[in-house]
Design a protein around this motif. Structure first.
Motif, PDB file in Angstrom:
ATOM      1  N   LEU A  43       0.627  -0.997   0.099  1.00 50.11           N
ATOM      2  CA  LEU A  43       0.034   0.085  -0.110  1.00 50.11           C
ATOM      3  C   LEU A  43       0.811   1.273   0.021  1.00 50.11           C
ATOM      4  O   LEU A  43       1.848   1.186   0.420  1.00 50.11           O
ATOM      5  CB  LEU A  43      -0.833  -0.007   1.177  1.00 50.11           C
ATOM      6  N   SER A  44       0.349   2.294  -0.530  1.00 53.30           N
ATOM      7  CA  SER A  44       1.062   3.805  -0.156  1.00 53.30           C
ATOM      8  C   SER A  44       0.691   4.070   1.229  1.00 53.30           C
ATOM      9  O   SER A  44      -0.266   3.768   1.958  1.00 53.30           O
ATOM     10  CB  SER A  44       0.600   4.589  -1.188  1.00 53.30           C
ATOM     11  N   ALA A  53      -0.467   7.065   1.875  1.00 56.18           N
ATOM     12  CA  ALA A  53      -1.941   7.661   2.045  1.00 56.18           C
ATOM     13  C   ALA A  53      -2.958   6.534   2.297  1.00 56.18           C
ATOM     14  O   ALA A  53      -3.795   6.888   2.782  1.00 56.18           O
ATOM     15  CB  ALA A  53      -1.774   8.373   0.606  1.00 56.18           C
ATOM     16  N   GLU A  54      -2.854   5.460   1.325  1.00 52.07           N
ATOM     17  CA  GLU A  54      -3.790   4.519   1.235  1.00 52.07           C
ATOM     18  C   GLU A  54      -3.635   3.849   2.856  1.00 52.07           C
ATOM     19  O   GLU A  54      -5.078   3.681   3.310  1.00 52.07           O
ATOM     20  CB  GLU A  54      -3.463   3.536   0.228  1.00 52.07           C
ATOM     21  N   ALA A  55      -2.868   3.617   3.200  1.00 51.75           N
ATOM     22  CA  ALA A  55      -2.758   2.959   4.702  1.00 51.75           C
ATOM     23  C   ALA A  55      -3.531   3.946   5.358  1.00 51.75           C
ATOM     24  O   ALA A  55      -4.189   3.579   6.555  1.00 51.75           O
ATOM     25  CB  ALA A  55      -1.104   2.694   5.259  1.00 51.75           C
ATOM     26  N   GLU A  82      -5.569   6.131   5.324  1.00 54.72           N
ATOM     27  CA  GLU A  82      -7.149   6.291   4.983  1.00 54.72           C
ATOM     28  C   GLU A  82      -7.831   5.073   5.528  1.00 54.72           C
ATOM     29  O   GLU A  82      -8.805   5.276   6.094  1.00 54.72           O
ATOM     30  CB  GLU A  82      -7.287   6.606   3.579  1.00 54.72           C
ATOM     31  N   ARG A  83      -7.260   3.860   4.965  1.00 55.54           N
ATOM     32  CA  ARG A  83      -7.929   2.510   5.560  1.00 55.54           C
ATOM     33  C   ARG A  83      -7.789   2.528   7.472  1.00 55.54           C
ATOM     34  O   ARG A  83      -8.698   2.443   7.861  1.00 55.54           O
ATOM     35  CB  ARG A  83      -7.032   1.465   5.339  1.00 55.54           C
ATOM     36  N   ARG A 143       5.402  -0.989   2.474  1.00 54.70           N
ATOM     37  CA  ARG A 143       4.618   0.198   1.957  1.00 54.70           C
ATOM     38  C   ARG A 143       5.349   1.073   0.761  1.00 54.70           C
ATOM     39  O   ARG A 143       6.550   1.452   1.341  1.00 54.70           O
ATOM     40  CB  ARG A 143       4.100   1.089   3.174  1.00 54.70           C
ATOM     41  N   ASP A 144       4.840   1.677   0.073  1.00 55.53           N
ATOM     42  CA  ASP A 144       5.396   2.487  -0.998  1.00 55.53           C
ATOM     43  C   ASP A 144       6.674   1.626  -1.606  1.00 55.53           C
ATOM     44  O   ASP A 144       7.687   2.438  -1.803  1.00 55.53           O
ATOM     45  CB  ASP A 144       5.981   3.712  -0.404  1.00 55.53           C
ATOM     46  N   GLY A 158      -5.267  -5.005   3.552  1.00 56.15           N
ATOM     47  CA  GLY A 158      -4.342  -4.811   1.886  1.00 56.15           C
ATOM     48  C   GLY A 158      -2.964  -4.547   2.267  1.00 56.15           C
ATOM     49  O   GLY A 158      -2.011  -4.664   1.422  1.00 56.15           O
ATOM     50  N   ASP A 159      -2.426  -4.353   3.678  1.00 53.04           N
ATOM     51  CA  ASP A 159      -1.099  -4.234   3.985  1.00 53.04           C
ATOM     52  C   ASP A 159      -0.349  -5.610   3.649  1.00 53.04           C
ATOM     53  O   ASP A 159      -1.015  -6.687   3.715  1.00 53.04           O
ATOM     54  CB  ASP A 159      -0.742  -4.061   5.385  1.00 53.04           C
TER      55      ASP A 159
END
Length: 859
Positions: free
Chosen positions: A15-16, A18-20, A22-23, A112-113, A127-128
């Protein structure tokens, strides 16, 4: 996010950030329901059901029956003050525990990233991508994408045998595996072998363990031995208080001829004076805040009960790598039977040594976690760059891990021929030599080479290669791998020696241990000569004896205990050996703190009195088994924790001594007037007033007391040495008796001189309030005269003295308050008697201190 590295070799990005984020905001933190902090209502309810409050209610009822509404309301108003103090103490303790909980939360390695990040387990989201390694506790329910694992799922299934996990061959195979969990890993289970990459699909209460229930979250930590002893003591004294209070009422009413209600007030005052309600407060606050203070020294307390044991540690059993040394390994030397090469100052690597480095790299994972294996890969990529000897991306078909029987590991690679396989091995030189079936002469020469390298503090590995034909394997199917590495034939290539310099702070820390009577024992898997060299460099031991794992196995328990009394270095150990060593040391009377980092260290960490896990390189399994976790893997931090443990132990004892010393004059002033037919000296309102000073003195002043100058210059206290033992309380009881006798003597003189009861009460109570400060000072440092200020001042002592001064000024200077408390202004002659009591109290307390010091010096 303390750890960062390059992209995972599988090429996944994860995940990015930002996505992490947000979740995480959408789904909430990844944590099971826990014990909620006590609500204000719950705290108030506890206060209202305490014996002290019930006595306040009884006293208030008696005052109302006597028609003294002002006294009754004034007395009952103290309930709100007590509730306020309790709320402050509870919130302070709760904040400390919450800070520790945040630190002790499981951590996870995620992608991440495109980079690996070590984050708190509570921050893992659906999703991680989890990077899983041996010893990790899985942070969420996830599907395995690559790698092979064995996972301990006994928490969920009760099955003790680890479950094998492997990814699905393809999406089309999903229907074949629909009824199995072979590609799924679950939150709170532990990876016992292998590495892998898994995608999280459930967190927090949506995981399998979360759906089972919250039994783990609601499990209460059992009380420590000290807490159990204190509860027994408080219960016994509580029963004694009720019995004496009843006798006081009967004596006052039936023998001294007082009115019944006055006798009831005297009985209630005596019961309140006898109840040592501060003892549970001391232990709760001191242990919780002590754990928080230890965390400031980069040592996390996972079990609060370990705080009280730290002060009694007599043996510190430590690993060498990463604890005594920097854990920053680098290949320093290479050696073959005919050639020896040093990295320092070298410009090129001789061609003859290229195979040795090449096969050492093949015997090592390409993206290793272990510092030694990282050093091997770094060395190979530095010196073999651009040659055909570097095989990045080449994955083994099969691997034999290091085991208790064979201290070597082998990785098996495929070749162009279907049944031909290459073998790359590294491990302890003697184990690799055994796999290569070297003759006696070559073994002897190899042993001399190894000892020469090890005596300079280098960690030495043997490297070998081999070939194997997988006979009987059908095309397209893996061969039937032999059950042991001994079933292969190997060619010995040479030795690789790695340097891991000692930590610069270790010699000073070991010197502190020695002066504190804490013996340091090294337990390592390295060569005996390496252990001896490092021990010499850091000043651990001058004794040359080294106990090896093979020797240990041949000793019975009694002989092992005797051997350990004269041995500080244990080498070539296997995990089972460490457990037996810890058990032998404890059986010999030692209080053992032990460090460990691997899955196999968990039994020994649990068996030790204080298990200490490495936080940086340690596995989750080791951290779960340990009582303490080093947030930085430094030996000096262990010694700092022992120092803090001794300080906490000292302060618990100081506070306990103060409680008993200060309660003696209070009890005497409540009891003796009845026996002598005097008017009551202490009423319930006075007792509550004194308690409002004693409680902060115990929970604030003594908790903040700085360590004594000789904290690390004296032996550890015996683990069974209770602060509530009579021997430990003789001096404080004598202190209290002396002060009580002087106060009663002053009252007798005032009574004989014709002073009114209210005037005598004002002098005695005012003098007693100042004596509380003297008794605090008397417990702080027995090595210093009573009125000499310590070099390291207690920042709460001055506010405490100011509070006593304000209280005295208020109760003597405000007429309404003075009348409510049954006091009256007294003349200079009366206060002169009070001053005399203070002077004589100082003389008495100082005399007891000198007698005690003389006895200690005579021992």
């Amino acid at each position: 996010m303390a750890e960062q590295s390059s992209s995972h070799r599988h090429g996944a990005q994860g995940l990015s950030s930002a996505e992490a984020a947000e979740r995480l905001a959408r789904d909430g933190p990844n944590q099971l329901p826990g014990n909620a902090p006590k609500s204000t209502f719950a705290i108030v309810r506890e206060v209202l059901t305490e014996p002290m409050f019930l006595m306040l209610l009884a006293a208030g009822g008696v005052y109302l029956a006597l028609g003294d509404k002002g006294e009754a309301l004034f007395l009952l108003s103290f309930v709100f003050v007590v509730i306020g103090i309790t709320l402050v103490q509870e919130r302070r303790t709760q904040r400390a525990l919450e800070s520790l909980r945040d630190l002790s939360a499981p951590r996870a390695l995620v992608l991440r990233d495109g980079v690996q990040l070590r984050i708190a387990g509570r921050d893992v989201v659906c999703g991680d991508l989890l990077v899983l390694r041996e010893g990790d506790r899985v942070a969420g329910d996830a599907q395995l994408l690559s790698g092979q694992l064995e996972v301990d799922e006994s928490l969920l299934t009760g099955e003790s045998v680890p479950a094998a996990k492997h990814p699905r061959a393809s999406e089309s195979a999903s229907t074949l595996q629909a009824d199995t969990d072979s590609d799924r890993v679950f939150a709170s289970t532990v990876v016992t072998r292998g590495t892998g990459l898994a995608r999280v699909h459930a967190t927090a209460g949506h995981t399998a363990v979360g759906r089972i229930g919250t039994d783990l979250a609601t499990t209460q930590t059992p009380p420590s031995p000290l807490q159990q002893r204190s509860r027994r003591l408080v219960r016994s004294l509580g029963l004694l208080a009720l019995a004496l209070a009843g006798a006081q009422v009967l004596l006052g009413w039936g023998w001294a001829g007082r009115p019944l209600l006055d006798s009831l007030l005297s009985g209630i005052a005596l019961a309140m004076a006898l109840l040592p309600e501060e003892i549970p407060v001391i232990l709760t606050v001191f242990l919780a805040l002590g754990a928080w203070r230890i965390a400031q020294r980069q040592v996390l307390t996972r079990r609060i009960t370990a705080v009280e044991t730290l002060g009694a540690v007599t043996v510190l059993a430590v690993d060498k790598t990463g604890t005594l040394t920097m854990n920053r390994m680098a290949v320093a030397e290479l050696a073959t039977p005919t050639l020896q090469w040093r990295a320092e100052g070298a410009q090129t690597l001789p061609e003859a040594l290229h195979p040795l480095v090449e096969w050492a790299m093949l015997a090592t994972p390409g993206d290793p976690f272990d510092p030694m294996e990282k050093a091997i890969q770094h060395f190979g990529h530095t010196w073999l760059q651009g040659t055909e000897h570097v095989h990045d991306g080449r994955e083994p078909e099969f691997a034999y891990d290091l085991s208790g029987e064979i201290l070597a590991m082998t990785r098996v690679y495929a070749t162009g021929a279907p049944q031909q396989h290459l073998l790359a091995t590294k491990g302890a030189p003697e184990a690799v030599a055994d796999l290569c079936h070297l003759d006696a002469d070559r073994r002897a020469a190899l042993r001399r080479q190894v000892e020469d390298l090890a005596e300079r503090g280098l960690r030495v590995l043997g490297v070998a290669r081999g070939q194997w034909t997988g006979e009987g394997a059908s095309p397209g199917q893996p061969p039937a791998w032999p059950g042991s590495q001994h079933d292969f034939d190997f060619e010995f290539l040479g030795l690789m020696a790695l340097a891991d310099p000692p930590r610069p702070e270790v010699p000073e820390a070991i010197a502190q241990c020695r002066s504190a009577g804490v013996r340091v024992v090294m337990m390592t898997g390295d060569h005996p000569a390496t252990a001896r060299a490092i021990a010499r460099q850091v000043g651990l031991s001058e004794r040359p004896q080294v106990l090896t794992g093979d020797e240990l196995q041949a000793l019975d328990d009694a002989t092992l205990r005797e051997r350990l009394r004269h041995t500080d270095l244990c080498a070539r150990l296997k995990p089972a050996h460490k457990l037996r060593l810890v058990q032998a040391l404890r059986a010999d009377g030692a209080v053992v703190a032990m460090t460990g980092d691997g899955v196999n260290d968990a039994p020994a960490l649990k068996a030790a009195d204080v298990g200490i896990a490495m936080g940086e390189r340690g596995t989750d399994v080791a951290r779960e088994a340990a009582a303490l976790v080093l947030l930085q893997d430094s030996f000096a931090h262990i010694v700092a924790a022992i120092r803090q443990g001794r300080r906490i132990d000292d302060n618990v004892r100081k506070a306990t001594r103060f409680v008993f010393a200060v309660h003696v004059p209070i009890v005497a002033l409540a009891l003796v007037p009845t026996l002598l037919h005097w008017p009551a000296l202490l009423l319930p309102v006075h007792i509550v007033l004194l308690e409002l000073l004693i409680d902060p003195a115990c929970s604030v002043v003594f908790e903040a007391e700085p360590e004594q100058a000789d904290t690390m210059q004296r032996p550890a206290r015996p683990v069974q040495d209770s602060p509530f033992a009579l021997r430990a309380l003789l001096r404080p009881l004598a202190q209290g008796l002396g002060v009580a006798a002087l106060l009663l003597g002053a009252q007798a003189w005032l009574h004989a001189q014709g002073w009114e009861a209210a005037q005598g009460r004002a002098v005695v109570l005012g003098t007693l309030l100042v004596c509380v400060l003297l008794l605090i000072q008397a417990q702080r440092d027995p090595t210093r005269p009573l009125l000499v200020l310590q070099a390291r001042a207690n920042r709460w002592l001055a506010p405490m003295a100011a509070a006593v001064g304000l209280l005295l000024a208020a109760m003597l200077g405000i007429p309404a308050l003075r009348d409510l408390m049954g006091l009256a202004p007294a003349g200079l002659a009366a206060w002169g008697a009070g001053a005399g009591v203070l002077v004589l109290s100082v003389v008495w307390l100082e005399g007891l201190r000198r007698i005690a010091r003389r006895k200690e010096n005579a021992r």
